[in-house]
Scaffold this active site. Structure first.
Site, short mmCIF file in Angstrom:
data_model
loop_
_atom_site.label_atom_id
_atom_site.label_comp_id
_atom_site.label_asym_id
_atom_site.label_seq_id
_atom_site.Cartn_x
_atom_site.Cartn_y
_atom_site.Cartn_z
N LYS A 45 -14.84 -1.20 -6.06
CA LYS A 45 -14.18 -1.59 -4.83
C LYS A 45 -13.04 -2.53 -5.20
CE LYS A 45 -13.43 -2.33 -0.44
NZ LYS A 45 -12.70 -1.29 0.32
N ASN A 69 -11.33 4.76 8.62
CA ASN A 69 -11.88 3.46 8.24
C ASN A 69 -10.83 2.37 8.40
OD1 ASN A 69 -11.10 1.90 5.55
ND2 ASN A 69 -10.66 4.08 5.20
N SER A 70 -11.34 1.21 8.75
CA SER A 70 -10.53 0.01 8.65
C SER A 70 -11.44 -1.08 8.12
CB SER A 70 -9.94 -0.38 10.01
OG SER A 70 -9.12 -1.53 9.83
N LEU A 73 -10.80 -4.51 3.23
CA LEU A 73 -11.08 -5.01 1.88
C LEU A 73 -12.30 -5.93 1.78
CD1 LEU A 73 -7.51 -5.72 0.37
CD2 LEU A 73 -9.03 -3.78 -0.10
N CYS A 131 -3.50 -0.55 0.49
CA CYS A 131 -4.52 -0.74 1.53
C CYS A 131 -3.84 -0.88 2.90
CB CYS A 131 -5.38 -1.97 1.25
SG CYS A 131 -6.58 -2.21 2.60
N VAL A 193 -3.92 10.03 -3.44
CA VAL A 193 -3.38 9.06 -2.52
C VAL A 193 -4.52 8.23 -1.92
CG1 VAL A 193 -1.39 10.46 -1.79
CG2 VAL A 193 -3.57 10.74 -0.57
N SER A 195 -5.89 6.58 1.77
CA SER A 195 -5.98 7.24 3.08
C SER A 195 -4.60 7.30 3.74
CB SER A 195 -6.94 6.46 3.97
OG SER A 195 -6.52 5.12 4.07
N GLY A 220 -10.56 12.69 4.04
CA GLY A 220 -11.26 13.96 4.22
C GLY A 220 -10.31 15.15 4.36
N GLY A 248 -8.07 12.80 -2.41
CA GLY A 248 -7.76 13.16 -1.03
C GLY A 248 -8.26 14.53 -0.67
C1 SIN Z 1 -10.28 -1.12 3.01
O1 SIN Z 1 -11.09 -1.88 2.45
O2 SIN Z 1 -9.77 -1.39 4.08
C2 SIN Z 1 -9.92 0.17 2.35
C3 SIN Z 1 -9.23 -0.06 1.07
C4 SIN Z 1 -7.99 0.76 0.91
O3 SIN Z 1 -7.71 1.65 1.72
O4 SIN Z 1 -7.27 0.49 -0.04
#
Ligand code: SIN
Length: 311
Positions: A45, A69-70, A73, A131, A193, A195, A220, A248
């Site tokens: 992560k 997702n949001s 981090l 991010c 890439v 998202s 996805g 991706g």
């Molecule tokens: C996130 O933790 O928000 C996702 C990380 C990312 O898209 O780099």
């Protein structure tokens, strides 16, 4: 014997498939599951200077064609991940790994990278420039001037193998401009890439996730064509020393095959790993090997980048 082995920089991997940062990589336990799977490696992560709880929940939702997702981090702080990968490298059986990092400001990024430079860690580092989910912090790699400045400064002190995680670009001019910047630096890889940032998914009349009024990164099936285009655009433009990791929309062997055909040396699985768990690496590896066997390819170098055009 068909092999899905690959190399990134001077590191050899028995399999070109691995997790994408953000999925199965928050804790040592999750990372250990990927280490024990047939994946060729893991990426952690993205670690920031201090541990972060991330955005309020719900912040990740699966939908039939992918995910939104949001996360914002959430992570245990870069030192947690640095300690784990440094510990693992003491074991001669260990796979080589990718340590994903970014600061919440350029100053923080330099602080983190200087600590990694001084550490005993000898593996690969991925600087996350993409991010989309930290409120008030734009995706760094959409700002070419800032990206060039950060990389210029980083390479004055950082000598370990470094790559960057990129957001998707959508314009040929942007592929040209971004590649011209990346080609100035001794990058080991680019990862295409992250998202597709700031999409919106709705159930009945309500957004699916809480942060940013529902805006979040899309992964996805939705993003495979964009991911393939970015992998191939950078394959065409980057100097050969900079390898490409394709990420991706990978959920089966055919998807992985297409990423490699577009130029990827390694392929990451995000949303589908989240949905299916680490046994996905067995299935996708077998499917990829079957396609390679049917076509008479022994190694991924037999077809990597060899995408046909219509003349
Ligand atoms: C996130 O933790 O928000 C996702 C990380 C990312 O898209 O780099």
């Amino acid at each position: 014997m068909v092999s899905t082995a690959t190399k990134i920089g001077n590191f050899s991997f028995t399999n070109c498939l691995m997790n994408a940062a953000g999925v199965y990589c928050m804790t040592r336990e999750e990372l250990a599951e990927i280490e024990a799977s047939t994946a060729g490696s893991f990426v952690t992560k993205t670690g920031t200077l201090e541990a972060r709880p991330g955005n309020p929940e719900p912040r990740y939702v699966d939908v039939p064609l992918g995910s939104i997702n949001s996360m914002g981090l959430p992570n245990n702080g870069f030192q947690y991940y640095l300690d784990y990968v440094t510990e693992l490298q003491e074991n001669p059986e260990s796979k080589p790994h990718f340590l994903s990092l970014v600061g919440l400001s350029p100053e923080e990024t330099h602080l983190i990278l200087k600590k990694v430079q001084e550490s005993d860690y000898k593996g690969l580092v991925e600087l996350n420039l993409s991010c989309p989910n930290v409120p008030g912090k734009p995706q760094i790699a959409y700002d070419f001037e800032t990206t060039e400045t950060i990389l210029t400064e980083v390479f004055t002190y950082f000598t370990k193998p470094l790559g960057i995680k990129l957001p998707p670009y959508f314009d040929i001019v942007h592929f040209d401009q971004a590649a011209a910047i990346f080609n100035q630096f001794p990058l080991t890889f680019v990862n295409c890439v992250n998202s597709i940032g700031n999409g919106l998914l709705i159930d009945d009349e309500t957004v699916l996730i809480k942060p940013k009024n529902g805006f979040g990164g899309i992964g996805g099936d939705y993003i495979k064509p964009t991911a393939l285009a970015n992998v191939h655009a950078f394959y065409q433009r980057l100097k050969p020393e900079i390898q490409i990791i394709g990420t991706g929309g990978v959920k089966n062997g055919r998807d992985a095959f297409e990423h490699i055909l577009c130029g990827a040396s390694m392929v990451q699985i995000g949303t589908a790993l989240q949905q299916e768990g680490p046994s996905i690496f067995d299935r996708v590896t077998e499917e990829l090997k079957e396609i390679m066997a049917e076509k008479g390819y022994q190694t991924i170098e037999d077809f990597r980048g060899k995408l046909n055009y219509i003349h």
